[in-house]
Design an enzyme around this catalytic site. Structure first.
Site, mmCIF file in Angstrom:
data_model
loop_
_atom_site.group_PDB
_atom_site.id
_atom_site.type_symbol
_atom_site.label_atom_id
_atom_site.label_comp_id
_atom_site.label_asym_id
_atom_site.label_seq_id
_atom_site.Cartn_x
_atom_site.Cartn_y
_atom_site.Cartn_z
ATOM 1 C CB CYS B 110 -0.915 0.013 1.222
ATOM 2 S SG CYS B 110 -1.910 1.521 1.271
ATOM 3 C CB CYS B 113 -1.959 4.645 4.414
ATOM 4 S SG CYS B 113 -3.368 4.019 3.473
ATOM 5 C CB SER B 114 -0.672 0.513 6.602
ATOM 6 O OG SER B 114 -1.625 1.120 7.455
ATOM 7 C CB CYS B 115 -4.917 -0.296 2.217
ATOM 8 S SG CYS B 115 -5.545 1.386 2.326
#
Lengths: 105, 211
Positions: B110, B113-115
């Site tokens: 991602c 961000c941190s999906c």
């Protein structure tokens, strides 16, 4: 397969309560009950499959919350394997319930 | 795991419920008998609280490996297929499962961000959220994969899938040779979180090979 994968694989009605994929313990004692049963199985006190089968049966009775069934199965296995006796568990539980021992988790 | 038990029962402890009292009784007896320590129990609980998430994804992969029609459904409609296994998936989010093949390797990232497909993989590892992984996996995937000890031959194409809040990806790794006749449960046991992110391939541990 290692015990931890087999624990994670508990299926159907015996599946561990989770939220967002993570384990959920509604109260500290549930986490303790979980950890005790997994740990003693890892230490070879009983076979995990034996625990799993008993858990499925206990849950099938349908009158307890998940970790109550879990704890009941753990206790019954320890009694069956003569790791503890019914008398000492009842006595000790009574002491905790009567606050004769500090109930710290 | 820490337990905050020092705030309201220092002076007026509340009596534990019957089930709590039994759990306390069993733990204290087992400790006294020298069968375990409370620290060991702490360690197990905390390990499972944090590491067990990916096992849901592993079950999905194992099912896809043994059931071709399930695999097709999984590739066509991820959320519906994982739901078949009793895994809930948030309705607003798409789950796209990308299949590794002999000449195609997939990996997820991602960049923003941190999906992450947490309903099947649990919480993301720290490195997945790190800036270097997020930027470098797109720019130089082969190099990053090598750093994960995954060396891909030049003829294998690498597809990098950039997750978003609407679409999350999960890698369906290739079933390794030597696992013929394995049960789904055994298969799930070799599917790690990293395999489903795409930075590793399933490996047969020596212990299982001997079984």
């Amino acid at each position: 397969m290692s015990v931890d994968n087999r624990v994670a694989y508990l299926d159907g009605e015996a599946a561990l309560p989770r939220k967002n994929g993570e384990l959920v313990f509604a109260a500290p004692w549930e986490g303790r009950a979980f950890g005790l049963a997994v740990l003693l199985s890892e230490k070879g006190a009983y076979d995990w499959d034996d625990f799993r089968k008993r858990l499925v049966e206990e849950i099938g009775k349908g009158d307890e919350a998940y970790y109550e069934s879990w704890l009941a199965v753990f206790e019954s296995l320890l009694l069956a394997r003569e790791v503890v006796t019914r008398e000492e568990v009842s006595k000790r539980a009574g002491e905790y319930a009567a606050l004769e021992r500090d109930p710290v988790f | 795991m820490s337990h905050d038990h020092d705030h309201d029962h220092d002076h007026h402890p509340e009596a534990p419920s019957p089930v709590e009292a039994r759990a306390l009784a069993l733990e204290s007896l087992l400790v006294e008998k020298g069968l375990l320590t409370s620290e060991e129990v702490d360690r197990i609980v905390s390990m499972y609280e944090h590491d067990i998430g990916p096992m849901l994804g592993a079950r999905v992969v194992a099912r896809a490996w043994v059931d071709e029609s399930y695999k097709q459904r999984l590739l066509e409609d991820g959320p519906a297929a994982v739901k078949e296994l009793g895994i809930g998936y948030p309705p607003a989010t798409q789950l796209v499962v990308v299949e590794n093949k002999g000449d195609v390797h997939n990996v997820i990232v991602c960049t923003l961000c941190s999906c992450y497909p947490w309903p099947v993989l649990g919480l993301p590892p720290t490195w997945y959220k790190s800036a270097p992984y997020r930027s470098r996996m797109v720019r130089e995937p082969r190099t990053v994969l090598e750093e994960f000890n995954l060396n891909l031959p030049d003829e294998v194409a690498v597809n990098v899938w950039d997750s978003s809040s609407d679409v999350r990806y999960m890698v369906l790794p290739e079933r390794p040779a030597g696992t013929e006749g394995w049960s789904e449960e055994q298969l799930a046991g070799i599917v790690t979180r990293d395999c489903m992110i795409g930075v590793a391939r399933p490996r047969i541990p020596a212990e299982s090979a001997a079984r």
